[in-house]
Write an enzyme that holds these catalytic residues in place. Structure first.
Site, short mmCIF file in Angstrom:
data_model
loop_
_atom_site.label_atom_id
_atom_site.label_comp_id
_atom_site.label_asym_id
_atom_site.label_seq_id
_atom_site.Cartn_x
_atom_site.Cartn_y
_atom_site.Cartn_z
N LYS A 78 0.83 -1.32 -0.09
CA LYS A 78 0.08 0.17 -0.11
C LYS A 78 0.87 1.36 0.01
CE LYS A 78 -4.09 -2.05 2.29
NZ LYS A 78 -5.05 -2.15 3.33
N ASP A 94 -10.18 2.10 2.42
CA ASP A 94 -10.15 1.72 3.83
C ASP A 94 -10.62 2.43 4.79
OD1 ASP A 94 -8.99 -0.78 3.10
OD2 ASP A 94 -6.94 -0.27 3.53
N ASN A 122 0.95 0.07 20.19
CA ASN A 122 1.54 -0.65 19.32
C ASN A 122 2.94 -1.52 20.04
OD1 ASN A 122 1.58 -1.69 16.64
ND2 ASN A 122 3.46 -0.66 16.28
N GLY A 136 -14.72 -7.44 11.05
CA GLY A 136 -13.88 -6.83 9.94
C GLY A 136 -14.51 -7.19 8.47
#
Ligand code: NAP
Length: 518
Positions: free
Chosen positions: A307, A348, A399, A484
């Site tokens: 991407k 997205d 993260n 999802g």
């Protein structure tokens, strides 16, 4: 016509007959009998196998492949030539002899004599390279036709990367329509050459009966060729789309797009396009596509790990990219205009935000001042963080690699914490943007069950499985959940509009996605 051929690699007549039936029932338009697979005592079966195929009105090729070119029995060259002569005498429509065998001393005259005695039977002269591309595929083709002008050259080589497929497509594209020729690749990206063989008029393409009986690396099962890639509808004007990523073998996008093309009667095909490597390999593939307008490539979906490469590509060389993907730092949609200009989009973000708001029955502004925990700092997290901060949510990013979380938080003016701090999270909405919980590690969740309280919202971007442990534990504690697949469906609808310029059938997309994922 391009025949959809299936190779039968059975040890005996008894084993071969049901496979022939199955291949033809699944859509084979030609059958190849691989005599080198038959056990020595079964040599006499060839005549009855030819008759069995003919009884179903399907033409037949007989091949007794040499071990050097993928054959399985160490059968001497004389015996292999004898098999081909017998096959011609028994009514085979084609016999396939390796070019290398044909040009060895004395073979040509024997094969030519057999074919002169049975003029219904044509000769295929084949060359295989199991390691890579031929040194010079054009010279090879010319050499074959010089030695035997009536033969059908068959050139099959290994595509070590997806861009190696262009040599096969170029040769087919340049070929005169009256010259029968077969050019195919093997390997993980071979679907490209094997499906587009029909668009570019290869004499045949090979499919497998099923995954277990494939005779070459990269053969697609015949049923998939017929139903998923809509073999019957492919022709010289078929537009080409696909998903670029690595891996893409299990992507549900080909099923979604091809079903939409079928429903809307659009002459297009959507293929899995595995691009191994990084930016360089991605750029090479895209340049190869853009410089071949005759491919009629309309555009691509882009997934992990490309991407960011897609964004860089779209930012360079006179291409165009919307401001949203620049802000997110990722492009998941590349549209190729008929002038060769590539435009980059990102669907997205809208997919994630619509999944969240529509599934919960709230408006985007309802997210204003909502405390949201985003776990992950990769491509999906970037889109989600951009969408949430734009709606005015207070976002904390967790993260594993804290520096990535900090960098993302700095860009979107939010907070960053270490992954371990999720145990203490205090938020109304929690979004998993990592791959934790994804098949096959379905018994993992990025957060402990103790974080969930009634009234919270759990949104998992993972869609395989549909019900992740993250969502199951949240639901058990009374939280509302968004899976999802809802994000996937909405981003796919937005992407289809961009790529195809039409409204897709949402109900159909839902049906395909949920039936594939259930
Ligand atoms: P990505 O760019 O590779 O990012 C992966 C993220 O997951 C990184 O933050 C990584 O942390 C983290 N991560 C991976 N394994 C981990 C582990 N074992 N423990 C902790 N953290 C881990 O991938 P992506 O494109 O963002 O995709 C992430 C997920 O979103 C995937 O499951 C994908 O299927 C899903 N997705 C869904 C949709 C949809 O339409 N539903 C769309 C796009 C993506 P580090 O930074 O430390 O490496």
């Amino acid at each position: 016509m391009t025949y959809l051929a299936v190779s039968i690699s059975a040890k005996s007549e008894k084993e071969a007959l049901p496979r022939i039936d199955q291949a033809i029932a699944d859509g084979a338009e030609m059958v190849e009998i691989r005599a080198d697979y038959l056990e020595p005592g079964e040599a006499g079966a060839i005549g009855s196998l030819i008759s069995a195929v003919h009884a179903r009105q399907v033409p037949v090729i007989v091949t007794c492949r040499s071990p050097e070119e993928g054959g399985v029995n160490d059968c001497p060259a004389e015996r292999r030539i004898e098999v081909l002569r017998e096959a011609a005498a028994q009514g085979a429509d084609y016999v396939d002899c390796e070019y290398r065998t044909y040009t060895t001393h004395g073979v040509k005259s024997q094969v030519d004599a057999a074919l002169a005695a049975h003029p219904r039977c044509r000769l295929i002269l084949s060359c295989h390279d199991f390691k890579g591309c031929f040194e010079d595929i054009r010279i090879l083709q010319e050499s074959i036709l010089t030695v035997c002008p009536t033969a059908i050259p068959k050139l099959v080589y290994t595509a070590r990367s997806i861009s190696d497929n262009f040599e096969a497509l170029d040769l087919l594209h340049e070929n005169e329509p009256e010259q029968d020729m077969i050019v195919l690749t093997m390997g993980p990206s071979a679907t490209l050459s094997r499906v587009l063989a029909k668009k570019f008029g290869s004499f045949l393409t090979f499919a497998s009966l099923d995954e277990a009986t494939a005779t070459a690396w990269g053969q697609t099962p015949v049923r998939q060729m017929k139903t998923l890639y809509r073999w019957d509808g492919l022709d010289g004007r078929t537009e080409v789309y696909g998903i670029i990523g690595n891996p893409v073998g299990h992507s549900i996008s080909p099923a979604v797009y091809n079903a939409c093309f079928e429903a809307a009667k659009i002459n297009a095909v959507y293929l899995p396009l595995p691009v191994e490597g990084g930016r360089e390999e991605f750029d090479l593939f895209l340049h190869n596509v853009v410089h071949r307008p005759w491919l009629e490539a309309g555009g691509f979906s882009v997934t992990i790990p490309h991407k960011t490469h897609a964004l860089s590509f779209a930012l360079e060389g006179g291409n165009f990219v919307e401001s949203l993907p620049v802000r997110i730092g990722a492009v998941n949609t590349l549209k190729i205009g008929f002038n060769g200009i590539v435009t980059g989009y990102n669907t997205d973000l809208s997919g994630a935000m619509e999944a969240l708001t529509e599934t919960l029955g709230i408006a985007l502004h309802d997210l204003h001042q909502v405390r949201a925990a985003v776990i992950g700092a990769g491509g999906a997290a970037r889109a989600v963080v951009a969408g949430l901060t734009e709606a005015g949510a207070q976002v904390t990013i967790y993260n594993r690699t804290l520096s990535r979380a900090r960098a993302l938080a700095a860009e979107f003016h939010c907070e960053a914490l270490a992954f371990e701090a999720v145990e203490e999270l205090d938020a109304e909405v929690v979004i998993n943007c990592t791959s934790i919980g994804m098949h096959p590690n379905t018994e993992a969740s990025p957060v402990p069950a103790s974080v969930w309280k009634p009234g919270m919202v759990a949104f998992d971007t993972v869609y395989n499985p549909l019900e992740t442990l993250f969502l199951r534990q949240a639901a058990a504690a009374g939280a509302r959940t968004v899976n999802g697949a809802e994000m996937f469906i909405r981003q796919a609808i937005a992407q289809y509009r961009r790529l195809i310029g039409q409204e897709p059938d949402e109900k159909l997309i839902r049906r395909v996605v949920y039936s594939r994922l259930s």
